[in-house]
Design an enzyme around this catalytic site. Sequence first.
Site, PDB file in Angstrom:
ATOM      1  N   LYS A 209       4.931  29.417  19.880  1.00 39.89           N
ATOM      2  CA  LYS A 209       3.860  29.446  19.190  1.00 39.89           C
ATOM      3  C   LYS A 209       2.408  29.084  19.747  1.00 39.89           C
ATOM      4  CE  LYS A 209       1.625  28.431  14.658  1.00 39.89           C
ATOM      5  NZ  LYS A 209       1.537  27.649  13.177  1.00 39.89           N
ATOM      6  N   ASN A 217      -7.200  31.138  19.788  1.00 33.95           N
ATOM      7  CA  ASN A 217      -7.822  30.021  18.949  1.00 33.95           C
ATOM      8  C   ASN A 217      -9.109  29.745  19.940  1.00 33.95           C
ATOM      9  OD1 ASN A 217      -7.408  28.701  16.332  1.00 33.95           O
ATOM     10  ND2 ASN A 217      -5.364  29.003  17.173  1.00 33.95           N
TER      11      ASN A 217
END
Length: 330
Positions: A209, A217
């Site tokens: 992840k 991000n």
Amino acid sequence: MNTQDGKITVVGGGAIGGIVAARLARSGQAVSLLARGAQLDAIKRSGLSVIDGDDRYTLKVDATDQPETLGVQGLLFICLKGPALTAAAASLTPLVGPGTHIVSVMNGVPWWYLNEFGGALAGQRLESVDPGGVVSAALPPSQASGCVVHISSSIAEPGVIRKGYGNELIIGPGSARMADRAAHAVELLRHAQFDVVASDDIRRDIWVKLWGNMTMNPISAITRSTGDVILDDPLTKNLVVSVMEEARRIGKEIGIELTMTTDARNAMTRKLGAFRTSMLQDVEAGRQLEIEAILGAPYEIAVKAGIPAPFISVLYGLVGQLNANLIKQA
């Protein structure tokens, strides 16, 4: 369903902690919730509400900002962002005894990651996510398991959680001695209507992840671009791939093999369309960014292992300056 873990507390009343607490309470578990501010006030006044598609429900949950009133817990779900956990860690000691099972429900690399893991780095503390050992002192790494979240959720208004897409949690023990406790947490959350995958290698699942989070991000936070724009531009996509390949090498050094190609992973992300990452949303709201668990810890591992990571270091430095400016303006 009765729990062998005894008392249960969810630490963090935000978008993810709120949905975990609400689902557990709805399934019949007696659960306490550590929250603060307007969220706590609304929950104490009117209960904790969840909007899930056409389904809306409200539950009375024992909510407080005083952990010392709850006593030692059998099961703790830590649903805080990294900076909040660092700030709150010392206050959580009244909740933890030698039999407490601690499940980190967080983005990025948790404080316990190198406990009994990492080859030559095994047992080393990560200053980036555990500064001065403050988190480990309150939440012993040997008692931890991990949870990877694939759920979109947000706070619609104080006391109200709006669940978005996804319903998957991946849970696995941080050490062999926690295997039975992690298996019980899996069943507890399945009973609470989550789609739970029992992991036999939770560190790998965390890294997989992270492989996406550590690129999309921070790049979106710096550029203010949505995911599709980042991946459709050949230059920013090349940056994404370069960071991912560095992360692949860092993971391999500590015992994590990633078999998926960067193209396959980015194709999965591209299917999400014009999405706004959580870090971009934090920038737009003027909130402190969750940098250390997503970029700081991988960079620290690279330094400890002697692995060059120039692209990660540049991205880490740039988003760190952005975060410092947001803090000044707050």
